[in-house]
Design an enzyme around this catalytic site. Structure first.
Site, PDB file in Angstrom:
ATOM      1  N   GLY B  48      -8.414  23.420  60.391  1.00 45.68           N
ATOM      2  CA  GLY B  48      -9.461  22.519  59.910  1.00 45.68           C
ATOM      3  C   GLY B  48      -9.496  21.211  60.640  1.00 45.68           C
ATOM      4  O   GLY B  48      -8.464  20.658  60.998  1.00 45.68           O
ATOM      5  N   THR B  49     -10.720  20.730  60.921  1.00 47.56           N
ATOM      6  CA  THR B  49     -10.817  19.537  61.780  1.00 47.56           C
ATOM      7  C   THR B  49     -12.255  19.115  61.931  1.00 47.56           C
ATOM      8  O   THR B  49     -13.153  19.939  61.778  1.00 47.56           O
ATOM      9  CB  THR B  49     -10.335  19.915  63.188  1.00 47.56           C
ATOM     10  OG1 THR B  49      -8.956  20.152  63.162  1.00 47.56           O
ATOM     11  CG2 THR B  49     -10.589  18.824  64.196  1.00 47.56           C
ATOM     12  N   THR B  50     -12.450  17.832  62.327  1.00 45.24           N
ATOM     13  CA  THR B  50     -13.663  17.517  63.075  1.00 45.24           C
ATOM     14  C   THR B  50     -13.257  16.622  64.235  1.00 45.24           C
ATOM     15  O   THR B  50     -12.529  15.649  64.056  1.00 45.24           O
ATOM     16  CB  THR B  50     -14.681  16.771  62.195  1.00 45.24           C
ATOM     17  OG1 THR B  50     -14.906  17.517  61.022  1.00 45.24           O
ATOM     18  CG2 THR B  50     -15.977  16.564  62.939  1.00 45.24           C
ATOM     19  N   SER B 184     -14.446  22.486  61.866  1.00 46.36           N
ATOM     20  CA  SER B 184     -15.097  22.971  60.649  1.00 46.36           C
ATOM     21  C   SER B 184     -16.161  21.985  60.153  1.00 46.36           C
ATOM     22  O   SER B 184     -17.130  22.377  59.522  1.00 46.36           O
ATOM     23  CB  SER B 184     -14.052  23.208  59.562  1.00 46.36           C
ATOM     24  OG  SER B 184     -13.208  22.077  59.445  1.00 46.36           O
ATOM     25  N   GLY B 185     -15.992  20.718  60.451  1.00 47.44           N
ATOM     26  CA  GLY B 185     -16.966  19.722  60.010  1.00 47.44           C
ATOM     27  C   GLY B 185     -17.963  19.341  61.080  1.00 47.44           C
ATOM     28  O   GLY B 185     -18.724  18.387  60.923  1.00 47.44           O
TER      29      GLY B 185
END
Lengths: 278, 277
Positions: B48-50, B184-185
């Site tokens: 998960g990350t942006t 994910s963002g």
């Protein structure tokens, strides 16, 4: 000379003489401790072929002798250092470890009768956080390691240059003073001959400078920077031809009588035609 | 030959690539080479990350959030996802955290190794290509759920501009214009940047734009962390110009984040964009 029995002593002495001759034909490299780290200076007119190179964050490599041989050693050193730094951590790469690996390799090459001995002599330098932690190792063609302090010279007329440095070296000098001393030493000719002023474009200079903000402390000094540091030294003179008096570089052996080396042209003495070492 | 000397493979000139050298000398050190049994390992490692990147007149800015999640659990609050690759480039990573960090380490050594062996630095396109090859080597693990997808940005010293490259899991490389985001963002961040970005941003404007975009991503994606005002944990921001790259000190990012959050207190959805240009 026939193919009779050759004693091991004679075999080793022949190999040592061969290696030493090759090394003395090139130009000297000076390694010098100064206030902020280690300084390496050599007379090297070639802009593409380097004698002083970076190995790792705080480790540098300098060499004299046969270019392709020390180039292989340099590449091996960079690979060893990057491999160790990658598998463990950057702080685990040490100059001592590298010097050991080089010593093993050179010693094995020299002692095994099969291969031609490497005509190279190396410096491995590492800086620490203080001048007391700086290390300078000199490795000879047969794998001997010497821990040098203050200054060291290899290749070419090493004893002439070293003698000049010994009289004038001062600990903790600034970069400009150390550089001027090293360049003057390289231009110094023994036997009362006139000293040369080496032009800035013929110099290869690099430092390991602990005051740099980046983790990689190695830095090459450009001709412009060298001009600023050296200032006006008077008229420069053309580089000497590569033939030099045979220099003693293996301190443990009895010095052979000094004799001028013939230029490497044609097949004199049964030697293959070779490009002069750097 | 005696085994005490440096092995011949170290001494032979040839490839200046560290990854290629590892492949021949010690392949088990390469991230992608380990054989794994079939299965989906995605749930076993943090994800998960942006990551957001924006070009501006002086160069390029890249920022990443600080959250690592494993399912519904926050695995780490202050993980670093944007790293300097070398003096003039940086890489941000989305995907499996552990593998991604290892990939970045390998990439950093790869670039440094080339420079030391060759005596000259790679072009920006060359660096982007090398990263492509590293990602391609990870395809096997990606198909088992352990994917790593980077965003690469740098200052091109020949063209004198900042450039951004995005990748897919097969190692495909795509140059982006103006701005881009991965993770994910990324959808939400990209939507925000569509309305916030303009050509005449300066460095502060570019940094503000990326912090705004990350805030919007965190607003809609649970796997992206917003600024932690109580613990003072803020996005990692890298700025790269013709003078080199640097990570902005926490105090500077904190100042920008405080202003952005202050604005959100008045209007939670962020700055208004005009209906018609």
């Amino acid at each position: 000379m026939g193919f009779g029995y050759v004693s091991p002593e004679q075999l080793m002495k022949d190999r040592a003489d061969f290696a030493r001759k090759g090394i003395s034909r090139g130009r000297s490299v000076v390694g010098l401790q100064y206030a902020d780290g280690l300084l390496f200076v050599s007379e090297n007119p070639s802009a593409a072929l380097h004698k002083v190179s970076e190995i790792y964050d705080r480790i540098a490599f300098a060499a004299v002798g046969r270019y392709n041989e020390f180039e292989n050693l340099r590449i091996a050193g960079v690979r060893l250092a990057d491999m160790r730094g990658y598998s463990y951590d950057r702080r685990d790469v040490t100059g001592r470890g590298l010097a050991n690996a080089y010593a093993q390799t050179l010693g094995t090459i020299f002692s095994s009768g099969g291969e031609k001995p490497y005509e190279v002599e190396l410096f491995v330098g590492e800086i620490g956080d203080t001048p007391a932690d700086d290390q300078l190792y000199r490795l000879t063609y047969d794998g001997q390691v010497a821990d040098e302090h203050g200054f060291a010279v290899m290749g070419g007329a090493a004893d002439v240059v070293a003698g000049y440095l010994k009289e004038r070296y001062v600990e903790g000098a600034g970069l400009a003073d150390a550089l001027r001393l090293a360049v003057a030493a390289l231009g110094h000719a023994g036997n009362g001959d006139g000293d040369r002023v080496i032009p800035v474009d013929d110099l290869e200079v690099a430092v390991l400078d602990r005051t740099r903000s980046q983790p990689r402390k190695f830095s090459r000094l450009s001709p412009a920077r060298l001009n600023t540091l050296l200032g006006d030294r008077g008229a420069t003179s053309a580089p000497q031809s590569p033939e030099v008096t045979a220099a003693e570089v293996a301190p443990s052996e009895v010095p052979p009588p000094a004799r001028p080396q013939p230029p490497t042209t044609g097949n004199e003495g049964g030697e293959p035609p070779v490009a002069p070492p750097l | 030959m005696s085994e005490s000397r440096i092995p011949a493979s170290y001494m032979t000139p040839g490839s200046s690539s560290f990854a290629d050298f590892l492949a021949s000398a010690q392949p088990d050190l390469l991230p992608g080479r380990r054989t794994l049994p079939m299965g989906d390992a995605a749930g076993l490692a943090p994800h998960g990350t942006t990551i957001v990147s924006v070009t501006y007149a002086g160069g390029v800015v890249m920022a990443g959030d600080r959250r690592a999640t494993m399912g519904n659990v926050i695995a780490q609050r202050d993980i670093q996802k944007v790293f300097p690759a070398d003096e003039f480039s940086c890489v941000g990573i989305a995907g499996t955290a552990g593998l991604a960090v290892e990939m970045v380490r390998l990439f950093q050594v790869e670039l440094e190794h080339y420079e030391k062996i060759e005596g000259s630095t790679l072009s920006l396109d060359g660096k982007a290509n090398r990263l492509s090859a590293l990602i391609r080597g990870n395809l096997g693990m990606a198909m088992q759920g352990l994917a790593v997808v980077p965003l690469f940005a740098g200052f091109d010293l020949e063209q004198n501009i900042g450039r951004i490259f995005s990748y897919d899991v097969t190692g495909g490389r795509y140059e982006e214009t103006a701005f881009h985001s991965v993770g994910s963002g990324s959808m939400f961040a990209r939507g925000a940047l569509k309305k916030l970005y303009r050509d005449d941003l300066d460095e502060t404007g570019a940094v503000t734009a990326v912090v705004q975009a990350l805030y919007d991503a965190a607003d809609d994606d649970s796997a992206t962390g917003g600024p932690d005002m109580t613990r003072r944990i803020f996005p990692v921001v890298h700025v790269i110009t013709a003078d080199g790259g640097r990570r902005l000190p926490d105090a500077e990012v904190a100042a920008v984040a405080d202003r952005v959050v202050g604005g959100r207190m008045r209007r939670p959805d962020g700055p208004i964009a005009e209906l018609e240009a």
